[in-house]
Design a protein around this motif. Structure first.
Motif, PDB file in Angstrom:
ATOM      1  N   HIS A 240      22.041   2.895   4.110  1.00 48.23           N
ATOM      2  CA  HIS A 240      22.824   3.169   2.901  1.00 48.23           C
ATOM      3  C   HIS A 240      21.978   3.787   1.783  1.00 48.23           C
ATOM      4  N   HIS A 241      20.781   4.253   2.129  1.00 46.46           N
ATOM      5  CA  HIS A 241      19.880   4.906   1.167  1.00 46.46           C
ATOM      6  C   HIS A 241      19.514   3.994   0.004  1.00 46.46           C
ATOM      7  N   VAL A 242      19.268   2.723   0.316  1.00 47.53           N
ATOM      8  CA  VAL A 242      18.800   1.743  -0.653  1.00 47.53           C
ATOM      9  C   VAL A 242      17.427   1.275  -0.173  1.00 47.53           C
ATOM     10  N   VAL A 243      16.410   1.467  -0.992  1.00 45.16           N
ATOM     11  CA  VAL A 243      15.067   1.022  -0.621  1.00 45.16           C
ATOM     12  C   VAL A 243      14.979  -0.481  -0.845  1.00 45.16           C
ATOM     13  N   VAL A 244      14.565  -1.213   0.181  1.00 47.94           N
ATOM     14  CA  VAL A 244      14.457  -2.670   0.102  1.00 47.94           C
ATOM     15  C   VAL A 244      12.984  -3.049   0.109  1.00 47.94           C
ATOM     16  N   PHE A 245      12.571  -3.835  -0.893  1.00 47.93           N
ATOM     17  CA  PHE A 245      11.213  -4.362  -0.971  1.00 47.93           C
ATOM     18  C   PHE A 245      11.274  -5.879  -0.986  1.00 47.93           C
ATOM     19  N   LEU A 246      10.277  -6.500  -0.382  1.00 42.44           N
ATOM     20  CA  LEU A 246      10.130  -7.957  -0.408  1.00 42.44           C
ATOM     21  C   LEU A 246       8.848  -8.250  -1.166  1.00 42.44           C
ATOM     22  N   ASP A 247       8.984  -8.801  -2.356  1.00 40.49           N
ATOM     23  CA  ASP A 247       7.862  -8.997  -3.271  1.00 40.49           C
ATOM     24  C   ASP A 247       7.467 -10.465  -3.398  1.00 40.49           C
ATOM     25  N   HIS A 248       6.178 -10.671  -3.685  1.00 44.14           N
ATOM     26  CA  HIS A 248       5.621 -11.964  -4.077  1.00 44.14           C
ATOM     27  C   HIS A 248       5.809 -13.077  -3.050  1.00 44.14           C
TER      28      HIS A 248
ATOM     29  N   VAL B 182       9.653  -6.576   9.701  1.00 41.04           N
ATOM     30  CA  VAL B 182       9.685  -5.951   8.378  1.00 41.04           C
ATOM     31  C   VAL B 182       8.471  -5.029   8.272  1.00 41.04           C
ATOM     32  N   PRO B 183       8.678  -3.753   7.971  1.00 34.97           N
ATOM     33  CA  PRO B 183       7.548  -2.830   7.837  1.00 34.97           C
ATOM     34  C   PRO B 183       6.591  -3.281   6.726  1.00 34.97           C
ATOM     35  N   HIS B 184       5.300  -3.133   6.966  1.00 37.65           N
ATOM     36  CA  HIS B 184       4.284  -3.594   6.008  1.00 37.65           C
ATOM     37  C   HIS B 184       4.454  -2.965   4.630  1.00 37.65           C
ATOM     38  N   GLN B 185       4.905  -1.710   4.561  1.00 41.40           N
ATOM     39  CA  GLN B 185       5.050  -1.056   3.262  1.00 41.40           C
ATOM     40  C   GLN B 185       6.172  -1.669   2.431  1.00 41.40           C
ATOM     41  N   ARG B 186       7.019  -2.481   3.049  1.00 34.94           N
ATOM     42  CA  ARG B 186       8.093  -3.156   2.297  1.00 34.94           C
ATOM     43  C   ARG B 186       7.612  -4.469   1.677  1.00 34.94           C
ATOM     44  N   LEU B 187       6.491  -4.986   2.175  1.00 35.09           N
ATOM     45  CA  LEU B 187       5.936  -6.253   1.693  1.00 35.09           C
ATOM     46  C   LEU B 187       4.944  -5.953   0.575  1.00 35.09           C
ATOM     47  N   ARG B 188       5.294  -6.314  -0.648  1.00 41.62           N
ATOM     48  CA  ARG B 188       4.456  -5.992  -1.795  1.00 41.62           C
ATOM     49  C   ARG B 188       4.029  -7.245  -2.524  1.00 41.62           C
ATOM     50  N   HIS B 189       2.854  -7.186  -3.147  1.00 43.35           N
ATOM     51  CA  HIS B 189       2.350  -8.251  -4.017  1.00 43.35           C
ATOM     52  C   HIS B 189       2.296  -9.601  -3.292  1.00 43.35           C
ATOM     53  N   ILE B 190       1.721  -9.616  -2.112  1.00 48.93           N
ATOM     54  CA  ILE B 190       1.618 -10.844  -1.320  1.00 48.93           C
ATOM     55  C   ILE B 190       0.668 -11.811  -2.022  1.00 48.93           C
ATOM     56  N   MET B 191       1.101 -13.050  -2.140  1.00 49.61           N
ATOM     57  CA  MET B 191       0.298 -14.062  -2.835  1.00 49.61           C
ATOM     58  C   MET B 191      -0.710 -14.649  -1.852  1.00 49.61           C
ATOM     59  N   ALA B 192      -1.938 -14.802  -2.283  1.00 53.30           N
ATOM     60  CA  ALA B 192      -3.018 -15.279  -1.418  1.00 53.30           C
ATOM     61  C   ALA B 192      -2.824 -16.740  -1.025  1.00 53.30           C
ATOM     62  N   VAL B 193      -2.315 -17.548  -1.893  1.00 51.29           N
ATOM     63  CA  VAL B 193      -2.151 -18.985  -1.634  1.00 51.29           C
ATOM     64  C   VAL B 193      -0.714 -19.225  -1.198  1.00 51.29           C
ATOM     65  N   SER B 194      -0.538 -19.906  -0.042  1.00 52.94           N
ATOM     66  CA  SER B 194       0.829 -20.168   0.423  1.00 52.94           C
ATOM     67  C   SER B 194       1.241 -21.583   0.215  1.00 52.94           C
TER      68      SER B 194
ATOM     69  N   LEU C  93      13.683  -8.147  -3.240  1.00 56.16           N
ATOM     70  CA  LEU C  93      13.804  -9.569  -2.922  1.00 56.16           C
ATOM     71  C   LEU C  93      12.526 -10.239  -3.399  1.00 56.16           C
ATOM     72  N   ASP C  94      12.614 -10.993  -4.481  1.00 52.35           N
ATOM     73  CA  ASP C  94      11.458 -11.676  -5.049  1.00 52.35           C
ATOM     74  C   ASP C  94      11.354 -13.050  -4.389  1.00 52.35           C
ATOM     75  N   LEU C  95      10.359 -13.196  -3.516  1.00 51.78           N
ATOM     76  CA  LEU C  95      10.225 -14.414  -2.711  1.00 51.78           C
ATOM     77  C   LEU C  95       9.213 -15.389  -3.295  1.00 51.78           C
ATOM     78  N   HIS C  96       8.876 -15.212  -4.561  1.00 52.13           N
ATOM     79  CA  HIS C  96       7.880 -16.058  -5.222  1.00 52.13           C
ATOM     80  C   HIS C  96       8.195 -17.543  -5.099  1.00 52.13           C
ATOM     81  N   ASP C  97       9.447 -17.902  -5.224  1.00 49.45           N
ATOM     82  CA  ASP C  97       9.856 -19.311  -5.250  1.00 49.45           C
ATOM     83  C   ASP C  97      10.352 -19.807  -3.885  1.00 49.45           C
ATOM     84  N   VAL C  98      10.093 -19.051  -2.821  1.00 54.61           N
ATOM     85  CA  VAL C  98      10.531 -19.469  -1.481  1.00 54.61           C
ATOM     86  C   VAL C  98       9.385 -20.176  -0.783  1.00 54.61           C
ATOM     87  N   SER C  99       9.642 -21.410  -0.377  1.00 57.02           N
ATOM     88  CA  SER C  99       8.606 -22.191   0.302  1.00 57.02           C
ATOM     89  C   SER C  99       8.688 -22.067   1.823  1.00 57.02           C
TER      90      SER C  99
END
Length: 110
Positions: A76-84, A98-110, A50-56
């Motif tokens: 269902h043996h599908v790894v889910v990541f929430l990115d950006h 949401v487990p911290h290991q699922r949250l990747r590439h967190i953007m510093a500026v919100s 889930l690429d959340l880059h464009d979610v405000s």
């Protein structure tokens, strides 16, 4: 999917990437949930990103939906990541369970 709040892309490695856009509010909850459930239960990629880059903003319903998507993916043996995601949204997702290991590439500026 021009009118959809979520774009769907299949990556060369077989991962599926979902890209929600803008403010994801209650009016988007049904479609987001349907896309997530369909992808996990029927497409069953090895990874769902889930690429959340464009979610405000995410409302509480959709925060819960993304949290539940992690558990559904595990079932269902599908790894889910929430990115950006922004740091603010990442903190909200973590607080929602949401487990911290699922949250990747967190953007510093919100």
């Amino acid at each position: 999917m021009s009118d959809s709040p979520v774009d769907v892309e299949t990556c060369p490695d077989g991962s599926v990437k979902l890209r929600p856009h803008g403010r994801i509010g209650p009016e988007d909850a049904v479609e987001l949930r349907q896309v997530l459930v369909h992808t996990v239960r029927h497409v069953r990629p090895m990874r769902l990103i889930l690429d959340l880059h464009d979610v405000s903003e995410l409302d509480p319903i959709n925060l819960g939906t993304l949290t539940a998507a992690c558990a559904l993916g595990d079932d269902h043996h599908v790894v889910v990541f929430l990115d950006h995601s922004s740091a603010r949204i990442a903190a909200q997702l973590a607080a929602a369970g949401v487990p911290h290991q699922r949250l990747r590439h967190i953007m510093a500026v919100s």
